[in-house]
Design a protein around this motif. Structure first.
Motif, PDB file in Angstrom:
ATOM      1  N   TYR A 264       0.822  -1.224   0.000  1.00  0.00           N
ATOM      2  CA  TYR A 264       0.000   0.000   0.000  1.00  0.00           C
ATOM      3  C   TYR A 264       0.852   1.269   0.000  1.00  0.00           C
ATOM      4  N   HIS A 265       2.115   1.127  -0.371  1.00  0.00           N
ATOM      5  CA  HIS A 265       2.987   2.318  -0.408  1.00  0.00           C
ATOM      6  C   HIS A 265       2.680   3.150  -1.659  1.00  0.00           C
ATOM      7  N   SER A 266       3.238   4.362  -1.670  1.00  0.00           N
ATOM      8  CA  SER A 266       2.875   5.289  -2.768  1.00  0.00           C
ATOM      9  C   SER A 266       3.750   5.124  -4.006  1.00  0.00           C
ATOM     10  N   HIS A 267       4.979   4.642  -3.862  1.00  0.00           N
ATOM     11  CA  HIS A 267       5.939   4.479  -4.972  1.00  0.00           C
ATOM     12  C   HIS A 267       6.209   5.803  -5.674  1.00  0.00           C
ATOM     13  N   ILE A 268       6.239   6.889  -4.913  1.00  0.00           N
ATOM     14  CA  ILE A 268       6.456   8.189  -5.569  1.00  0.00           C
ATOM     15  C   ILE A 268       7.821   8.800  -5.261  1.00  0.00           C
ATOM     16  N   LEU A 272       9.351  12.211  -6.812  1.00  0.00           N
ATOM     17  CA  LEU A 272       9.586  13.393  -5.969  1.00  0.00           C
ATOM     18  C   LEU A 272      11.056  13.790  -6.057  1.00  0.00           C
ATOM     19  N   ASN A 273      11.919  12.792  -6.028  1.00  0.00           N
ATOM     20  CA  ASN A 273      13.352  13.094  -5.911  1.00  0.00           C
ATOM     21  C   ASN A 273      13.982  13.563  -7.218  1.00  0.00           C
ATOM     22  N   CYS A 274      13.364  13.243  -8.364  1.00  0.00           N
ATOM     23  CA  CYS A 274      13.953  13.745  -9.620  1.00  0.00           C
ATOM     24  C   CYS A 274      13.153  14.926 -10.161  1.00  0.00           C
ATOM     25  N   ALA A 362      14.674  -2.200  -8.124  1.00  0.00           N
ATOM     26  CA  ALA A 362      15.358  -0.987  -7.634  1.00  0.00           C
ATOM     27  C   ALA A 362      14.484  -0.309  -6.575  1.00  0.00           C
ATOM     28  N   TYR A 363      13.725  -1.094  -5.855  1.00  0.00           N
ATOM     29  CA  TYR A 363      12.789  -0.594  -4.837  1.00  0.00           C
ATOM     30  C   TYR A 363      12.662  -1.629  -3.722  1.00  0.00           C
ATOM     31  N   ALA A 364      12.580  -1.139  -2.510  1.00  0.00           N
ATOM     32  CA  ALA A 364      12.115  -1.950  -1.376  1.00  0.00           C
ATOM     33  C   ALA A 364      11.426  -0.932  -0.494  1.00  0.00           C
ATOM     34  N   HIS A 365      10.406  -1.337   0.227  1.00  0.00           N
ATOM     35  CA  HIS A 365       9.723  -0.302   1.006  1.00  0.00           C
ATOM     36  C   HIS A 365      10.469  -0.045   2.307  1.00  0.00           C
ATOM     37  N   HIS A 366       9.993   0.964   3.026  1.00  0.00           N
ATOM     38  CA  HIS A 366      10.762   1.507   4.139  1.00  0.00           C
ATOM     39  C   HIS A 366      11.145   0.456   5.191  1.00  0.00           C
ATOM     40  N   ILE A 367      10.198  -0.385   5.562  1.00  0.00           N
ATOM     41  CA  ILE A 367      10.480  -1.335   6.645  1.00  0.00           C
ATOM     42  C   ILE A 367      11.444  -2.425   6.175  1.00  0.00           C
ATOM     43  N   ALA A 396      16.308   3.192  -6.957  1.00  0.00           N
ATOM     44  CA  ALA A 396      16.126   4.189  -8.021  1.00  0.00           C
ATOM     45  C   ALA A 396      15.719   5.547  -7.461  1.00  0.00           C
ATOM     46  N   ASP A 397      15.376   5.614  -6.173  1.00  0.00           N
ATOM     47  CA  ASP A 397      15.054   6.915  -5.572  1.00  0.00           C
ATOM     48  C   ASP A 397      16.233   7.460  -4.764  1.00  0.00           C
ATOM     49  N   ALA A 398      17.409   6.832  -4.874  1.00  0.00           N
ATOM     50  CA  ALA A 398      18.515   7.193  -3.967  1.00  0.00           C
ATOM     51  C   ALA A 398      19.393   8.320  -4.507  1.00  0.00           C
ATOM     52  N   PRO A 405      21.500  10.324   5.321  1.00  0.00           N
ATOM     53  CA  PRO A 405      20.947  10.439   6.689  1.00  0.00           C
ATOM     54  C   PRO A 405      20.172   9.200   7.110  1.00  0.00           C
ATOM     55  N   ASN A 406      19.500   8.563   6.147  1.00  0.00           N
ATOM     56  CA  ASN A 406      18.772   7.344   6.497  1.00  0.00           C
ATOM     57  C   ASN A 406      19.729   6.218   6.867  1.00  0.00           C
ATOM     58  N   VAL A 407      20.828   6.124   6.152  1.00  0.00           N
ATOM     59  CA  VAL A 407      21.778   5.040   6.438  1.00  0.00           C
ATOM     60  C   VAL A 407      22.597   5.366   7.692  1.00  0.00           C
TER      61      VAL A 407
HETATM   62  C1  LIG Z   1      18.343   2.778   5.036  1.00  0.00           C
HETATM   63  C2  LIG Z   1      17.318   3.580   4.310  1.00  0.00           C
HETATM   64  C3  LIG Z   1      17.660   4.187   3.117  1.00  0.00           C
HETATM   65  C4  LIG Z   1      16.732   4.988   2.451  1.00  0.00           C
HETATM   66  N1  LIG Z   1      17.109   5.579   1.292  1.00  0.00           N
HETATM   67  C5  LIG Z   1      16.237   6.401   0.646  1.00  0.00           C
HETATM   68  C6  LIG Z   1      16.608   7.037  -0.563  1.00  0.00           C
HETATM   69  O1  LIG Z   1      17.719   6.895  -1.056  1.00  0.00           O
HETATM   70  N2  LIG Z   1      15.689   7.837  -1.176  1.00  0.00           N
HETATM   71  C7  LIG Z   1      14.455   8.030  -0.639  1.00  0.00           C
HETATM   72  O2  LIG Z   1      13.658   8.773  -1.224  1.00  0.00           O
HETATM   73  N3  LIG Z   1      14.092   7.446   0.507  1.00  0.00           N
HETATM   74  C8  LIG Z   1      14.930   6.624   1.162  1.00  0.00           C
HETATM   75  N4  LIG Z   1      14.538   6.014   2.314  1.00  0.00           N
HETATM   76  C9  LIG Z   1      13.232   6.323   2.891  1.00  0.00           C
HETATM   77  C10 LIG Z   1      12.091   5.393   2.432  1.00  0.00           C
HETATM   78  O3  LIG Z   1      12.443   4.063   2.655  1.00  0.00           O
HETATM   79  C11 LIG Z   1      11.727   5.618   0.975  1.00  0.00           C
HETATM   80  O4  LIG Z   1      11.472   6.986   0.762  1.00  0.00           O
HETATM   81  C12 LIG Z   1      10.471   4.863   0.587  1.00  0.00           C
HETATM   82  O5  LIG Z   1      10.640   3.488   0.833  1.00  0.00           O
HETATM   83  C13 LIG Z   1      10.149   5.107  -0.876  1.00  0.00           C
HETATM   84  O6  LIG Z   1       9.038   4.371  -1.261  1.00  0.00           O
HETATM   85  P1  LIG Z   1       7.606   5.035  -1.448  1.00  0.00           P
HETATM   86  O7  LIG Z   1       7.720   6.183  -2.370  1.00  0.00           O
HETATM   87  O8  LIG Z   1       6.671   3.942  -1.808  1.00  0.00           O
HETATM   88  O9  LIG Z   1       7.336   5.605   0.001  1.00  0.00           O
HETATM   89  P2  LIG Z   1       6.080   5.631   0.975  1.00  0.00           P
HETATM   90  O10 LIG Z   1       6.239   4.586   1.995  1.00  0.00           O
HETATM   91  O11 LIG Z   1       4.819   5.637   0.210  1.00  0.00           O
HETATM   92  O12 LIG Z   1       6.290   7.047   1.709  1.00  0.00           O
HETATM   93  C14 LIG Z   1       5.880   8.273   1.089  1.00  0.00           C
HETATM   94  C15 LIG Z   1       7.051   9.192   0.862  1.00  0.00           C
HETATM   95  O13 LIG Z   1       7.568   9.643   2.089  1.00  0.00           O
HETATM   96  C16 LIG Z   1       8.942   9.973   1.935  1.00  0.00           C
HETATM   97  N5  LIG Z   1       9.703   9.274   2.985  1.00  0.00           N
HETATM   98  C17 LIG Z   1       9.269   8.283   3.777  1.00  0.00           C
HETATM   99  N6  LIG Z   1      10.203   7.947   4.681  1.00  0.00           N
HETATM  100  C18 LIG Z   1      11.261   8.736   4.433  1.00  0.00           C
HETATM  101  C19 LIG Z   1      12.551   8.851   5.008  1.00  0.00           C
HETATM  102  N7  LIG Z   1      12.949   8.096   6.038  1.00  0.00           N
HETATM  103  N8  LIG Z   1      13.397   9.739   4.464  1.00  0.00           N
HETATM  104  C20 LIG Z   1      13.028  10.516   3.428  1.00  0.00           C
HETATM  105  N9  LIG Z   1      11.831  10.449   2.848  1.00  0.00           N
HETATM  106  C21 LIG Z   1      10.951   9.570   3.354  1.00  0.00           C
HETATM  107  C22 LIG Z   1       9.361   9.502   0.550  1.00  0.00           C
HETATM  108  O14 LIG Z   1       9.459  10.618  -0.286  1.00  0.00           O
HETATM  109  C23 LIG Z   1       8.222   8.586   0.131  1.00  0.00           C
HETATM  110  O15 LIG Z   1       8.006   8.596  -1.253  1.00  0.00           O
HETATM  111  C24 LIG Z   1      15.446   5.189   2.992  1.00  0.00           C
HETATM  112  C25 LIG Z   1      15.113   4.563   4.188  1.00  0.00           C
HETATM  113  C26 LIG Z   1      16.038   3.771   4.849  1.00  0.00           C
HETATM  114  C27 LIG Z   1      15.675   3.137   6.141  1.00  0.00           C
END
Ligand SMILES: Cc1cc2nc3c(=O)[nH]c(=O)nc-3n(C[C@H](O)[C@H](O)[C@H](O)COP(=O)(O)OP(=O)(O)OC[C@H]3O[C@@H](n4cnc5c(N)ncnc54)[C@H](O)[C@@H]3O)c2cc1C
Ligand code: SF4
Length: 512
Positions: A264-268, A272-274, A362-367, A396-398, A405-407
């Motif tokens: 149920y994530h947004s995949h955006i 957003l980042n580009c 090139a994607y894995a969700h946050h958890i 692909a969002d990195a 900061p996340n790492v």
């Molecule tokens: C070790 C680690 C590395 C990560 N590296 C990146 C990265 O290189 N680029 C990146 O965009 N996100 C990163 N994240 C944050 C997060 O995991 C991803 O933003 C998210 O999984 C992207 O998928 P989504 O668009 O489906 O996000 P969703 O789960 O749908 O969340 C919505 C949006 O919230 C923002 N967001 C959520 N959590 C974070 C966070 N901790 N930091 C910044 N933005 C956040 C993102 O823009 C995301 O698109 C990282 C998290 C961890 C723990």
């Protein structure tokens, strides 16, 4: 006064002041698939396809709108290989008075650009990146005199400042945070809406051919390729999310399901980042869904917190703590990254699933990034440099401003706790609660020690034991150290023995 306007690959936004204020009849927009930027880490093939294709589509849209665009493809003979050389080369071709650029998302590049004026001999103006809701200076002002930098307080300031989910001076619904209603495991057999998909057009196909030829040694799969590569497509992804998945976003935000990477994530984050989407429009779309009654507050607030809170916070944090953040190593960890991070060949099903999905998408969700992969990196004492490189190239969002900061702050605690109030470490029972990975695993999550035991179990207690001097005074670790204090010495020693065997194996790249 003709300007050379440089647009970087993650600045694909028409609303940037340097484009909005451009004089189309005089100025030239320069975009380049620069070799140095594409190869200084070996980015995932899908990430390169995505970015080059999005850049080419963006350049085409600018040309269609009568901008003068100089677009340098990767294999163009005019490609100079380095950004500065490319700008130099283009300046020689025309009669330009100055160079304009938007501040890049990487410290190294900003420092280099700040010297460009001297090297190029024409004025170089670096404009603020207007896409964010907070400037780096705003973060620095907020951070001044604070010992701890907690996202939650920064987020509340941002809610108030931008009037998002606010009723006068109070948060909508009376609370700032609804996480107590979020973060459930997913019931088995639940149907998840599929992610948005787009056809591969001739522009993307050309890029795919290029990446297959030139980047064959890079990590990851190109196919299947379904990502949006234009703004119009990215808007469809956002709308699909708001309609189909936002209502359950909060509830299943932390769930992990084998074979279902997108949930149920947004995949955006890719967009957003580009620059194909703006954070303001993503926040606005979610807020409107709440007021229209199509998504509940716990999901909407949870989603907005990720973007208005975490995303803005980590950006401010990055600029505030660079360059030190990159070299911090609070625990002095130095183990190399095990080889299975590149192919997923491990008996730990959770790690295998997350790595294989990363390789494919090139994607894995946050958890998955935080509590499986990140948890493993910290518990096994991997060197921060190696972990940072891996995360930067596989997603692909990195980009460094968001990845680092996340790492460093969130998963490795290598900043010594500036970002996170405690290390995000957990035993196998957390992964078992939030996923269905453990039932197909070569290890047993219920076992604490020995060859069949879940490695996360003994690695967790080994970590708690090893870092007691640094961590036992942290009030947020008090519960863990209380439990540790009640454990019998023989149990602690058995955990440490199992951990030593496992860590020796991964140091030698033996199968685990
Ligand atoms: C070790 C680690 C590395 C990560 N590296 C990146 C990265 O290189 N680029 C990146 O965009 N996100 C990163 N994240 C944050 C997060 O995991 C991803 O933003 C998210 O999984 C992207 O998928 P989504 O668009 O489906 O996000 P969703 O789960 O749908 O969340 C919505 C949006 O919230 C923002 N967001 C959520 N959590 C974070 C966070 N901790 N930091 C910044 N933005 C956040 C993102 O823009 C995301 O698109 C990282 C998290 C961890 C723990
Ligand atoms: S048993 Fe341990 S290693 Fe296996 S999937 Fe569960 S948490 Fe992961």
């Amino acid at each position: 006064m003709a300007s050379l306007i440089l647009i970087l690959g993650d600045q694909l936004t028409r609303t940037l002041p340097i484009l909005e204020n451009a004089t189309k009849t005089q100025d030239t927009v320069l975009m380049a698939e620069v070799r140095e930027e594409a190869t200084y880490v070996k980015h995932h093939k899908k990430k390169i396809v995505f970015l080059f294709s999005a850049m080419r589509h963006f350049a085409k849209a600018l040309k269609d709108d009568n901008f003068n665009v100089s677009y340098i493809k990767y294999d163009d003979e005019k490609n100079q290989g380095r950004l500065l050389e490319q700008v130099k080369h283009t300046l020689k071709q025309g009669d330009f008075d100055n160079v304009k650029v938007t501040s890049p998302g990487e410290y190294r590049l900003l420092k280099s650009m700040q010297q460009w004026e001297h090297t190029l001999g024409v004025p170089v103006t670096i404009y603020n990146d207007s896409r964010f809701l907070a400037t780096p200076q705003e973060f620095t002002d907020w951070a001044q005199d604070r010992k701890q930098f907690r996202m939650e307080f920064f987020y509340r300031e941002m809610r108030k400042k931008h009037g998002i989910l606010m009723e006068d001076k109070n948060p909508v619904g009376g609370k700032w945070n609804y996480d107590s209603q979020n973060r459930e495991p997913m019931p088995s057999g639940m149907n998840v809406p599929s992610h948005s998909q787009f056809e591969i057009d001739p522009i993307t196909q050309d890029v795919i051919n290029l990446v297959e030829d030139e980047f064959s040694e890079h990590f990851g799969n190109i196919s299947p390729f379904h990502l949006a590569v234009t703004r119009e497509e990215a808007v469809i992804v956002l709308n699909d999310f708001v309609e189909e998945r936002l209502p359950h976003f909060g509830q299943y935000q932390d769930a992990m399901v084998e074979g279902k990477p997108w949930l149920y994530h947004s995949h955006i984050a890719f967009y957003l980042n580009c620059g194909l989407l703006s954070p303001r429009e993503a926040i606005g779309a979610a807020e409107s869904a709440y007021y229209a009654g199509t998504a509940p507050l716990n999901s909407v607030e949870g989603f907005i917190r990720q973007i208005l809170g975490w995303r803005e916070f980590v950006r401010g944090f990055y600029w505030h703590f660079m360059p030190g953040l990159k070299s911090d190593n609070y625990f002095n960890h130095n183990r190399p990254l095990p080889d299975f991070f590149w192919d997923g060949q491990t008996n730990m099903n959770c790690m295998r699933q997350c790595i294989k999905e990363t390789q494919a998408n090139a994607y894995a969700h946050h958890i998955q990034r935080l509590m499986v992969l990140g948890n493993f990196c910290l518990l096994t004492a991997l060197h921060p440099d190696e972990v940072q490189q891996w995360y930067l190239l596989v997603y692909a969002d990195a980009y460094e401003w968001v990845e680092l900061p996340n790492v460093a702050g969130m998963i490795l605690y290598s900043d010594g706790g500036k970002l996170a109030s405690k290390p995000y470490v957990a035993s196998g029972s957390y992964i078992n609660k939030m996923s269905n990975y453990c039932k197909n695993c070569g290890y047993q999550v219920s076992k604490k020690t020995g060859p069949k035991a879940c490695p996360f179990n003994y690695l967790y207690w080994n970590f708690i034991d090893k870092h007691k001097e640094k961590l036992s005074g942290n009030p947020r670790m008090a519960m863990m150290y209380k439990t540790y204090g009640r454990m019998k010495d023989e149990n602690i020693n058995a955990m440490k023995d199992s951990a030593t065997i496992f860590l020796t194996k991964i140091s030698k790249n033996e199968e685990v």
